[in-house]
Design a protein around this motif. Structure first.
Motif, PDB file in Angstrom:
ATOM      1  N   SER A  22       4.887  29.857 -14.698  1.00  0.00           N
ATOM      2  CA  SER A  22       3.799  30.244 -15.586  1.00  0.00           C
ATOM      3  C   SER A  22       4.120  29.791 -17.009  1.00  0.00           C
ATOM      4  CB  SER A  22       3.610  31.766 -15.558  1.00  0.00           C
ATOM      5  OG  SER A  22       2.669  32.159 -16.525  1.00  0.00           O
ATOM      6  N   LYS A  41       7.515  31.166  -6.372  1.00  0.00           N
ATOM      7  CA  LYS A  41       6.436  31.326  -7.338  1.00  0.00           C
ATOM      8  C   LYS A  41       6.406  30.122  -8.271  1.00  0.00           C
ATOM      9  CE  LYS A  41       5.545  35.449  -5.808  1.00  0.00           C
ATOM     10  NZ  LYS A  41       4.347  35.730  -5.016  1.00  0.00           N
ATOM     11  N   SER A  42       5.231  29.633  -8.549  1.00  0.00           N
ATOM     12  CA  SER A  42       5.099  28.525  -9.482  1.00  0.00           C
ATOM     13  C   SER A  42       5.353  28.998 -10.910  1.00  0.00           C
ATOM     14  CB  SER A  42       3.710  27.905  -9.380  1.00  0.00           C
ATOM     15  OG  SER A  42       2.718  28.868  -9.647  1.00  0.00           O
TER      16      SER A  42
END
Length: 315
Positions: free
Chosen positions: A298, A295-296
């Motif tokens: 945030s 997941k990138s």
């Protein structure tokens, strides 16, 4: 006065229809292993919907019979046939899904499959009623099917349910490995806690924050495991369940968001099930068998939870 000529036949058909419906409800609740009235009083939604499905599966053919019957006796005969066929449908589905009563008692929504199985009756030009059961559609035409899975909070929870501890530890470690890759990532603890709550986040070696893994899901194996444990109980000897084979779908991490704290969600922010319903659940296959992708990061709150489940959270 001509408009009132059919009043007496209407009363007869109405009264008989009422008796047929009451008779069906009495017989249906008597022969089914679970107690619909008790479960519905306990706000069991699965029992309510299943009962409603069976009720509609009977009343629709009865309504059609009332419209097309040539006499009150003809109507009564087809009403009895509709009742018998609806009961046969229930027991036929019970053969296909032997644990359906147990799942209704547990309020597992997937057990509502069988409430799609009902009869509709149609009058032909030769005054012949044809009973059409929806079983074929209910079993093959409902899109993506629900699959069995197991939900656990931790290794102890898994072992208490009946799985060998070593197997529980293996599954937990697999979920943890996926957690390190899949978990949503945040630039700060405050951003992470805005999605998952106070003290529900951890930091990795790169100073990136992610939520704590709240549980794990073992995919597409629950029904086979249930059968193994039931067999062991019948034989009255201790026997643990193991996982493997074509039914095994892997182990995935689960999370509890600040917005939806009493439910488990997977790393894709998809609702899996209640934290209080550990053990067997039914979920969509796509919620279990998805490829682990990093997941990138945030930079702000990502909206992980029920109120923003349709929005991206940085993945």
């Amino acid at each position: 006065m001509d408009s009132l000529a059919g009043f007496v036949p209407f009363l007869l058909y109405f009264a008989l229809g009422y008796v047929l419906i009451l008779g069906f409800i009495f017989i249906y609740t008597l022969v089914t292993p679970h107690c619909e009235w008790t479960l519905m009083k306990q706000n069991n939604r699965t029992a309510a919907v299943a009962f409603a499905g069976a009720f509609l599966g009977f009343t629709l053919p009865v309504a059609s019979a009332a419209i097309n019957s040539v006499s009150i006796i003809d109507f009564a005969i087809w009403g009895v046939i509709a009742c018998v066929m609806q009961l046969i449908t229930f027991f036929a589905v019970k053969i296909y899904m032997p644990k359906i009563t147990e799942r209704i008692n547990k309020d597992e929504i997937s057990s509502r499959l069988y409430d799609l199985l009902g009869g509709t009756m149609k009058r032909t030009s030769k005054l012949k009623l044809t009973l059409m059961l929806g079983a074929g559609f209910g079993l093959t035409g409902c899109g993506e099917s629900d699959e069995s899975a197991l939900l656990f909070k931790d290794v102890d929870d898994c072992e208490q349910w009946g799985v060998e501890r070593l197997e529980c530890e293996v599954q937990y470690q697999e979920a943890l490995a996926n957690h390190l890759v899949e978990a949503p990532k945040y630039t700060s603890e405050s951003n992470c806690e805005s999605d998952f709550g106070f003290d529900q986040c951890e930091r990795d070696n790169n100073s990136i924050w992610r939520p704590i893994m709240a549980g794990f899901m073992i995919g597409l194996v629950a029904e086979a495991v249930d059968e193994a444990l039931d067999y062991a109980k019948k034989k009255k000897r201790k026997k643990y369940a193991y996982f493997g084979g074509s039914s095994y779908g892997g182990s995935k991490p689960l999370y509890r968001s600040k917005d939806d704290f009493f439910n488990f969600r997977n790393s894709n922010n998809q609702l899996i099930g209640s934290i209080n319903n550990r053990g067997t659940v039914m979920v969509k296959k796509s919620k279990v068998k998805f490829t682990s992708k990093p997941k990138s990061v945030s930079r702000s709150r990502g909206g992980f939870g029920s109120r923003a489940s349709s929005r991206s959270y940085g993945g």
